[in-house]
Motif scaffolding. Structure first.
Motif, PDB file in Angstrom:
ATOM      1  N   PRO A 191       6.076 -13.619   4.121  1.00 30.31           N
ATOM      2  CA  PRO A 191       6.014 -12.972   5.440  1.00 30.31           C
ATOM      3  C   PRO A 191       5.911 -11.451   5.310  1.00 30.31           C
ATOM      4  CG  PRO A 191       7.806 -14.575   5.325  1.00 30.31           C
ATOM      5  CD  PRO A 191       7.317 -14.384   3.931  1.00 30.31           C
ATOM      6  N   PRO A 192       4.954 -10.847   5.989  1.00 28.98           N
ATOM      7  CA  PRO A 192       4.829  -9.390   5.923  1.00 28.98           C
ATOM      8  C   PRO A 192       5.988  -8.698   6.638  1.00 28.98           C
ATOM      9  CG  PRO A 192       3.308 -10.290   7.537  1.00 28.98           C
ATOM     10  CD  PRO A 192       3.908 -11.466   6.828  1.00 28.98           C
ATOM     11  N   LEU A 193       6.350  -7.526   6.144  1.00 34.75           N
ATOM     12  CA  LEU A 193       7.327  -6.689   6.839  1.00 34.75           C
ATOM     13  C   LEU A 193       6.581  -5.962   7.947  1.00 34.75           C
ATOM     14  CD1 LEU A 193      10.112  -5.317   7.140  1.00 34.75           C
ATOM     15  CD2 LEU A 193       9.321  -3.597   5.502  1.00 34.75           C
ATOM     16  N   THR A 194       6.942  -6.226   9.183  1.00 33.32           N
ATOM     17  CA  THR A 194       6.238  -5.645  10.318  1.00 33.32           C
ATOM     18  C   THR A 194       7.150  -4.700  11.090  1.00 33.32           C
ATOM     19  OG1 THR A 194       6.827  -7.519  11.732  1.00 33.32           O
ATOM     20  CG2 THR A 194       4.737  -7.656  10.532  1.00 33.32           C
ATOM     21  N   TYR A 221       4.083   0.965   1.762  1.00 30.73           N
ATOM     22  CA  TYR A 221       4.776   2.043   1.049  1.00 30.73           C
ATOM     23  C   TYR A 221       3.804   2.629   0.039  1.00 30.73           C
ATOM     24  CZ  TYR A 221       8.403   4.501  -1.609  1.00 30.73           C
ATOM     25  OH  TYR A 221       9.164   5.466  -2.231  1.00 30.73           O
ATOM     26  N   ASN A 222       3.483   3.915   0.208  1.00 27.94           N
ATOM     27  CA  ASN A 222       2.437   4.547  -0.604  1.00 27.94           C
ATOM     28  C   ASN A 222       1.147   3.739  -0.553  1.00 27.94           C
ATOM     29  OD1 ASN A 222       3.965   6.751  -1.374  1.00 27.94           O
ATOM     30  ND2 ASN A 222       4.700   5.796  -3.248  1.00 27.94           N
ATOM     31  N   GLY A 223       0.849   3.215   0.636  1.00 26.16           N
ATOM     32  CA  GLY A 223      -0.382   2.458   0.839  1.00 26.16           C
ATOM     33  C   GLY A 223      -0.314   1.006   0.431  1.00 26.16           C
ATOM     34  N   ILE A 224       0.815   0.562  -0.124  1.00 24.20           N
ATOM     35  CA  ILE A 224       0.943  -0.811  -0.620  1.00 24.20           C
ATOM     36  C   ILE A 224       1.631  -1.674   0.434  1.00 24.20           C
ATOM     37  CG2 ILE A 224       1.956  -2.273  -2.403  1.00 24.20           C
ATOM     38  CD1 ILE A 224       1.856   0.124  -4.263  1.00 24.20           C
ATOM     39  N   PRO A 225       0.966  -2.714   0.962  1.00 26.94           N
ATOM     40  CA  PRO A 225       1.599  -3.590   1.954  1.00 26.94           C
ATOM     41  C   PRO A 225       2.844  -4.274   1.385  1.00 26.94           C
ATOM     42  CG  PRO A 225      -0.780  -3.921   1.908  1.00 26.94           C
ATOM     43  CD  PRO A 225      -0.444  -3.067   0.723  1.00 26.94           C
ATOM     44  N   LEU A 226       3.851  -4.452   2.239  1.00 26.11           N
ATOM     45  CA  LEU A 226       5.141  -4.998   1.812  1.00 26.11           C
ATOM     46  C   LEU A 226       5.393  -6.368   2.434  1.00 26.11           C
ATOM     47  CD1 LEU A 226       7.327  -1.776   2.165  1.00 26.11           C
ATOM     48  CD2 LEU A 226       6.241  -2.679   0.091  1.00 26.11           C
ATOM     49  N   TYR A 227       6.026  -7.242   1.638  1.00 28.87           N
ATOM     50  CA  TYR A 227       6.277  -8.621   2.053  1.00 28.87           C
ATOM     51  C   TYR A 227       7.675  -9.066   1.631  1.00 28.87           C
ATOM     52  CZ  TYR A 227       1.124  -8.635   1.806  1.00 28.87           C
ATOM     53  OH  TYR A 227      -0.203  -8.331   1.930  1.00 28.87           O
ATOM     54  N   TYR A 228       8.175 -10.101   2.348  1.00 28.44           N
ATOM     55  CA  TYR A 228       9.320 -10.870   1.883  1.00 28.44           C
ATOM     56  C   TYR A 228       8.806 -12.111   1.148  1.00 28.44           C
ATOM     57  CZ  TYR A 228      12.278  -8.258   5.208  1.00 28.44           C
ATOM     58  OH  TYR A 228      12.952  -7.285   5.891  1.00 28.44           O
ATOM     59  N   TRP A 229       9.727 -12.832   0.511  1.00 28.63           N
ATOM     60  CA  TRP A 229       9.401 -14.108  -0.136  1.00 28.63           C
ATOM     61  C   TRP A 229      10.276 -15.177   0.489  1.00 28.63           C
ATOM     62  CZ3 TRP A 229       6.712 -17.637  -2.158  1.00 28.63           C
ATOM     63  CH2 TRP A 229       7.165 -18.563  -3.095  1.00 28.63           C
ATOM     64  N   LYS A 230       9.661 -16.279   0.895  1.00 23.02           N
ATOM     65  CA  LYS A 230      10.361 -17.304   1.667  1.00 23.02           C
ATOM     66  C   LYS A 230      11.557 -17.898   0.931  1.00 23.02           C
ATOM     67  CE  LYS A 230       7.433 -21.211   0.222  1.00 23.02           C
ATOM     68  NZ  LYS A 230       8.520 -21.937  -0.468  1.00 23.02           N
ATOM     69  N   ASP A 231      11.534 -17.901  -0.399  1.00 26.75           N
ATOM     70  CA  ASP A 231      12.622 -18.523  -1.150  1.00 26.75           C
ATOM     71  C   ASP A 231      13.795 -17.586  -1.411  1.00 26.75           C
ATOM     72  OD1 ASP A 231      11.248 -20.861  -1.163  1.00 26.75           O
ATOM     73  OD2 ASP A 231      10.583 -20.756  -3.242  1.00 26.75           O
ATOM     74  N   GLN A 291       1.638  -3.950   9.842  1.00 27.70           N
ATOM     75  CA  GLN A 291       2.450  -4.235   8.662  1.00 27.70           C
ATOM     76  C   GLN A 291       2.853  -2.931   7.996  1.00 27.70           C
ATOM     77  OE1 GLN A 291       0.606  -6.815   5.783  1.00 27.70           O
ATOM     78  NE2 GLN A 291       2.345  -6.784   4.381  1.00 27.70           N
ATOM     79  N   VAL A 292       4.072  -2.892   7.479  1.00 30.19           N
ATOM     80  CA  VAL A 292       4.578  -1.691   6.818  1.00 30.19           C
ATOM     81  C   VAL A 292       4.016  -1.610   5.397  1.00 30.19           C
ATOM     82  CG1 VAL A 292       6.638  -0.429   6.097  1.00 30.19           C
ATOM     83  CG2 VAL A 292       6.686  -1.834   8.176  1.00 30.19           C
TER      84      VAL A 292
END
Length: 250
Positions: A78-81, A110-120, A107-108
């Motif tokens: 899931p993307p950090l929004t 950091y230094n141009g890099i999209p950030l995500y969570y991991w479902k597990d 989507q957020v």
């Protein structure tokens, strides 16, 4: 006694009426958690976490400012929004931005890099997404390459440790020829994930695979190295060695 009791009851009634008619005090709300903060992980070092404390990840197949994780991928990761970014993030030197996903959701990055969570990852401290399929990694907040200064040279590129970085004139674009004893004297700048750059670094970063399988950072296609003779940030003793080594300039 009756007079005293009646007087007491009247006082209580008047007090209750005053409370009922007075404007309600505003409810106290707990301060919201920062959008992104840094947590020290025992194995991974400093990593970025979201407002709920869970680990944030990057996807090496993403481009700068662009997410390629959609559909089922975004269900697992899931993307950090966010609708807006905070004005300032204390302690973070990198730059936050919002990118637009294919579905239009912000989507957020950091230094141009999209950030995500991991479902597990089910709780703060979990890092089970680290290294998944060799393309998902926790995000180190310190830029891989940043702007620094060497006393005799002015502005130079440095690693996240502040030490001067160098290029080797015998290398070719995207290829390192410094191996064996050379790499002992000139340790390559290695990463296990996508390299990140400081805000002031404008050139492109990439990686190459060395003969031993490690991943070396390149800047404008030039492999980057440290020099074993530099002892502290600001040193640039490797400049001009054998007329083939030069401090990397931004």
């Amino acid at each position: 006694m009756a007079i005293t009791m009646n007087s007491s009851l009247r006082c209580v009634s008047l007090l209750a009426l005053a409370v009922a008619l007075s404007p309600l005090a505003p409810a106290q709300t707990a301060p919201s958690a920062p959008l992104i903060s840094v947590r020290q992980d025992a194995k991974l070092g400093p990593i970025l976490v979201g407002p709920d404390g869970r680990t944030l990840y990057l996807f090496t197949k993403d481009g700068t400012g662009r997410s390629s994780c959609t559909g089922l991928c975004a269900v697992a990761w899931p993307p950090l929004t966010a609708t807006k970014l905070p004005a300032r993030l204390a302690g973070l030197k990198g730059q936050l931005s919002l990118i637009q996903r294919a579905d239009g959701e912000p989507q957020v990055a950091y230094n141009g890099i999209p950030l995500y969570y991991w479902k597990d990852d089910t709780k703060p401290g979990d890092t089970t997404g680290q290294g998944v399929m060799s393309v998902w990694f926790a995000v180190n907040p310190a830029p891989t390459v940043q702007m620094g200064r060497a006393a005799a040279l002015g502005s130079v590129l440095t690693g996240s440790n502040g030490m001067t970085l160098y290029t080797f004139s015998k290398d070719t674009a995207g290829v390192s020829t410094c191996v064996g004893a050379c790499a002992v004297n000139w340790p390559p700048l290695l990463v296990a994930q996508l390299p990140t750059r400081g805000i002031a670094v404008r050139g492109g970063l990439a990686t190459l695979i060395r003969p031993d399988g490690s991943r070396q950072v390149t800047y404008q296609d030039k492999p980057l190295y440290y020099w074993k003779g530099d002892l502290k940030p600001g040193d640039a003793a490797g400049e001009g060695v054998m007329n083939v080594w030069s401090a990397a300039r931004p």
